[in-house]
Design a protein around this motif. Structure first.
Motif, PDB file in Angstrom:
ATOM      1  N   HIS A  15      12.867  17.914  18.315  1.00 56.46           N
ATOM      2  CA  HIS A  15      12.553  18.074  19.806  1.00 56.46           C
ATOM      3  C   HIS A  15      12.161  18.915  20.039  1.00 56.46           C
ATOM      4  O   HIS A  15      11.568  19.427  21.018  1.00 56.46           O
ATOM      5  CB  HIS A  15      13.960  18.422  20.928  1.00 56.46           C
ATOM      6  CG  HIS A  15      14.393  19.700  20.131  1.00 56.46           C
ATOM      7  ND1 HIS A  15      15.571  20.015  18.776  1.00 56.46           N
ATOM      8  CD2 HIS A  15      14.925  21.431  20.690  1.00 56.46           C
ATOM      9  CE1 HIS A  15      15.636  20.917  18.666  1.00 56.46           C
ATOM     10  NE2 HIS A  15      15.027  21.578  20.163  1.00 56.46           N
ATOM     11  N   HIS A  19      10.369  11.846  18.021  1.00 58.04           N
ATOM     12  CA  HIS A  19      10.186  13.007  19.078  1.00 58.04           C
ATOM     13  C   HIS A  19      10.961  12.397  20.112  1.00 58.04           C
ATOM     14  O   HIS A  19      11.094  11.333  20.598  1.00 58.04           O
ATOM     15  CB  HIS A  19       9.156  12.861  20.220  1.00 58.04           C
ATOM     16  CG  HIS A  19       9.313  14.505  21.362  1.00 58.04           C
ATOM     17  ND1 HIS A  19       8.665  14.387  22.301  1.00 58.04           N
ATOM     18  CD2 HIS A  19      10.455  14.605  21.967  1.00 58.04           C
ATOM     19  CE1 HIS A  19       8.578  15.139  23.300  1.00 58.04           C
ATOM     20  NE2 HIS A  19      10.148  15.112  22.664  1.00 58.04           N
ATOM     21  N   LYS A  21      12.226  11.547  24.579  1.00 60.58           N
ATOM     22  CA  LYS A  21      10.824  12.190  25.020  1.00 60.58           C
ATOM     23  C   LYS A  21      11.560  11.273  26.497  1.00 60.58           C
ATOM     24  O   LYS A  21       9.515  11.978  26.826  1.00 60.58           O
ATOM     25  CB  LYS A  21       9.659  11.324  24.278  1.00 60.58           C
ATOM     26  CG  LYS A  21       8.896  10.598  24.587  1.00 60.58           C
ATOM     27  CD  LYS A  21       7.911  12.387  24.163  1.00 60.58           C
ATOM     28  CE  LYS A  21       6.934  12.486  24.594  1.00 60.58           C
ATOM     29  NZ  LYS A  21       5.867  11.451  25.713  1.00 60.58           N
ATOM     30  N   ASN A  56      11.178  14.776  28.561  1.00 60.53           N
ATOM     31  CA  ASN A  56      10.024  15.466  27.605  1.00 60.53           C
ATOM     32  C   ASN A  56       8.797  15.127  28.386  1.00 60.53           C
ATOM     33  O   ASN A  56       8.748  14.335  27.203  1.00 60.53           O
ATOM     34  CB  ASN A  56      10.827  16.382  27.030  1.00 60.53           C
ATOM     35  CG  ASN A  56       9.745  17.694  26.453  1.00 60.53           C
ATOM     36  OD1 ASN A  56       8.972  17.308  27.242  1.00 60.53           O
ATOM     37  ND2 ASN A  56      10.134  18.310  25.840  1.00 60.53           N
ATOM     38  N   SER A  57       8.069  15.825  28.573  1.00 63.28           N
ATOM     39  CA  SER A  57       6.533  15.297  29.136  1.00 63.28           C
ATOM     40  C   SER A  57       5.757  15.293  27.949  1.00 63.28           C
ATOM     41  O   SER A  57       4.469  15.221  27.565  1.00 63.28           O
ATOM     42  CB  SER A  57       6.007  15.533  30.324  1.00 63.28           C
ATOM     43  OG  SER A  57       5.767  16.802  30.482  1.00 63.28           O
ATOM     44  N   ASP A  94       3.858  16.580  24.161  1.00 66.13           N
ATOM     45  CA  ASP A  94       3.235  15.124  22.706  1.00 66.13           C
ATOM     46  C   ASP A  94       2.818  16.128  22.320  1.00 66.13           C
ATOM     47  O   ASP A  94       2.643  16.735  21.876  1.00 66.13           O
ATOM     48  CB  ASP A  94       2.422  14.989  23.600  1.00 66.13           C
ATOM     49  CG  ASP A  94       1.344  13.925  22.706  1.00 66.13           C
ATOM     50  OD1 ASP A  94       2.563  13.184  21.038  1.00 66.13           O
ATOM     51  OD2 ASP A  94       1.034  12.635  23.180  1.00 66.13           O
ATOM     52  N   TYR A 143       3.903  12.924  17.684  1.00 69.61           N
ATOM     53  CA  TYR A 143       5.415  12.046  16.396  1.00 69.61           C
ATOM     54  C   TYR A 143       5.509  11.069  17.548  1.00 69.61           C
ATOM     55  O   TYR A 143       5.034  10.238  18.843  1.00 69.61           O
ATOM     56  CB  TYR A 143       6.377  13.511  16.858  1.00 69.61           C
ATOM     57  CG  TYR A 143       6.768  14.361  16.621  1.00 69.61           C
ATOM     58  CD1 TYR A 143       5.363  14.749  15.021  1.00 69.61           C
ATOM     59  CD2 TYR A 143       7.122  15.791  16.934  1.00 69.61           C
ATOM     60  CE1 TYR A 143       5.300  16.343  14.964  1.00 69.61           C
ATOM     61  CE2 TYR A 143       7.525  16.763  16.099  1.00 69.61           C
ATOM     62  CZ  TYR A 143       6.218  16.965  15.345  1.00 69.61           C
ATOM     63  OH  TYR A 143       6.521  18.374  14.606  1.00 69.61           O
ATOM     64  N   ALA A 184       7.540   8.624  19.999  1.00 73.55           N
ATOM     65  CA  ALA A 184       8.347   8.732  20.488  1.00 73.55           C
ATOM     66  C   ALA A 184       9.564   7.863  21.026  1.00 73.55           C
ATOM     67  O   ALA A 184       9.401   6.761  20.668  1.00 73.55           O
ATOM     68  CB  ALA A 184       7.721   8.699  22.023  1.00 73.55           C
ATOM     69  N   ASP A 185      10.567   8.259  20.462  1.00 70.86           N
ATOM     70  CA  ASP A 185      12.058   7.824  20.879  1.00 70.86           C
ATOM     71  C   ASP A 185      11.950   6.701  22.510  1.00 70.86           C
ATOM     72  O   ASP A 185      13.352   5.972  22.410  1.00 70.86           O
ATOM     73  CB  ASP A 185      13.226   8.276  20.455  1.00 70.86           C
ATOM     74  CG  ASP A 185      13.309   9.031  21.964  1.00 70.86           C
ATOM     75  OD1 ASP A 185      12.809   9.136  22.805  1.00 70.86           O
ATOM     76  OD2 ASP A 185      14.670  10.117  21.930  1.00 70.86           O
ATOM     77  N   ASN A 186      11.261   6.507  23.113  1.00 67.69           N
ATOM     78  CA  ASN A 186      11.501   6.395  24.607  1.00 67.69           C
ATOM     79  C   ASN A 186      10.918   5.253  24.706  1.00 67.69           C
ATOM     80  O   ASN A 186       9.998   4.769  25.425  1.00 67.69           O
ATOM     81  CB  ASN A 186      10.833   7.300  25.398  1.00 67.69           C
ATOM     82  CG  ASN A 186       9.197   7.971  25.429  1.00 67.69           C
ATOM     83  OD1 ASN A 186       9.515   7.920  24.708  1.00 67.69           O
ATOM     84  ND2 ASN A 186       9.402   8.033  27.057  1.00 67.69           N
ATOM     85  N   SER A 190      16.102   6.925  24.842  1.00 74.17           N
ATOM     86  CA  SER A 190      15.567   7.871  24.783  1.00 74.17           C
ATOM     87  C   SER A 190      16.705   8.979  25.566  1.00 74.17           C
ATOM     88  O   SER A 190      16.875   9.859  25.294  1.00 74.17           O
ATOM     89  CB  SER A 190      14.282   7.974  24.706  1.00 74.17           C
ATOM     90  OG  SER A 190      13.441   9.357  24.890  1.00 74.17           O
ATOM     91  N   ASN A 195      19.313  10.815  25.145  1.00 73.41           N
ATOM     92  CA  ASN A 195      19.568  12.201  24.281  1.00 73.41           C
ATOM     93  C   ASN A 195      20.562  13.196  23.951  1.00 73.41           C
ATOM     94  O   ASN A 195      21.031  14.194  23.426  1.00 73.41           O
ATOM     95  CB  ASN A 195      18.657  12.519  23.366  1.00 73.41           C
ATOM     96  CG  ASN A 195      17.797  13.803  22.610  1.00 73.41           C
ATOM     97  OD1 ASN A 195      18.188  14.909  23.265  1.00 73.41           O
ATOM     98  ND2 ASN A 195      17.726  13.701  21.209  1.00 73.41           N
TER      99      ASN A 195
END
Length: 257
Positions: free
Chosen positions: A10, A25, A28, A31-32, A34, A37, A39-41, A47, A50
């Motif tokens: 994270h 990440h 994601k 959370n904006s 970057d 990594y 991204a899990d979205n 996501s 989380n």
């Protein structure tokens, strides 16, 4: 071997260069920032869960969106390791080492954590809200009652494979994830996570640590264990103090130990 091990993170951190590893990440969608990594979205994902599912949002993303022969999960501070030395980052398991382990079994797990004076159930009861385990048991009894015997057996053990860390051959991983997330999604129904502190809201992810051994036990999965390296500072005496305070004085955890 086609191996992909997801590193749930994270925040920005030093990452292994071995292409076997894929930093993800987690959370994601919330959370904006970057970090460069994966991204899990992206694609089929959970996501936004989380804050409750913790590193499992990376596992779900990898399960649904990657097609590697083997898939695993570690943390940005916790990795599999099979060597000893002072330079912790250098102890992170390399591809050749992982392949040697996977030649022995299709599932790799970290060494068990031993509680000695506690069972897994009593330790959770002393450190967290035992209602979480009651919800898990009731859910299993409803949707897969054949697992109840294994659940009760695991809860009475004094050791377990923790941290939601594993590497599995794809067919085994698919079966595990199908079972695990079915239970977790059912468990969270009716729970108002907004009433919980951020620490307490992570209980589905914590319960999942215990469910791994329930699934392993019930399905008689053959596995091999390997060591684990924890990056960064870890205060053993603070952990021990918190453990004893929870057991003997009823002081539950309110932050990660």
């Amino acid at each position: 071997m086609d191996i992909k091990i997801l590193i749930a993170a994270h925040k920005k951190a030093q990452m292994p260069k071995d292409d076997m590893y894929l930093p993800v990440h987690v959370g994601k969608a919330l959370n904006s920032m970057d970090f460069g990594y994966a991204a899990d979205n992206v694609g089929d994902n959970i996501s936004e869960k989380n804050p409750f599912m913790c590193e499992l949002t990376a596992l779900y993303w990898g399960w649904k969106n990657l097609d590697s022969e083997y898939l695993g999960l570690v943390h940005y501070r916790r990795y599999f390791s099979c060597r000893y030395g002072r330079w912790k980052f250098g102890l992170i398991m390399k591809r050749a080492e992982m392949e040697r382990y996977l030649a022995k079994a299709d599932v790799i797990l970290p060494m068990k954590r031993y509680y000695i004076i506690e069972t897994l159930y009593s330790h959770y009861k002393h450190t967290h809200d035992v209602t979480h385990l009651e919800i898990a048991r009731a859910t299993i009894e409803t949707i897969c009652p054949e697992y109840i015997e294994s659940f009760d057996k695991v809860m009475e053990r004094r050791s377990g494979h923790m941290f939601n860390m594993m590497v599995m051959k794809r067919p085994i991983l698919n079966a595990y994830c199908e079972w695990l997330f079915c239970i977790l999604f059912e468990m969270e129904k009716g729970v108002d996570f907004k009433t919980l502190t951020p620490f307490d809201a992570r209980w589905p992810g914590r319960v999942a640590e215990l469910l791994l051994d329930v699934w392993i036990t019930h399905n008689k999965i053959q596995y091999v264990e390997t060591g684990m390296v924890m990056l960064g500072d870890e205060n053993f005496f603070a952990k021990l103090k918190g453990f004893l305070a929870a057991k003997y004085f009823g002081i539950k955890y309110n932050r990660s130990k």
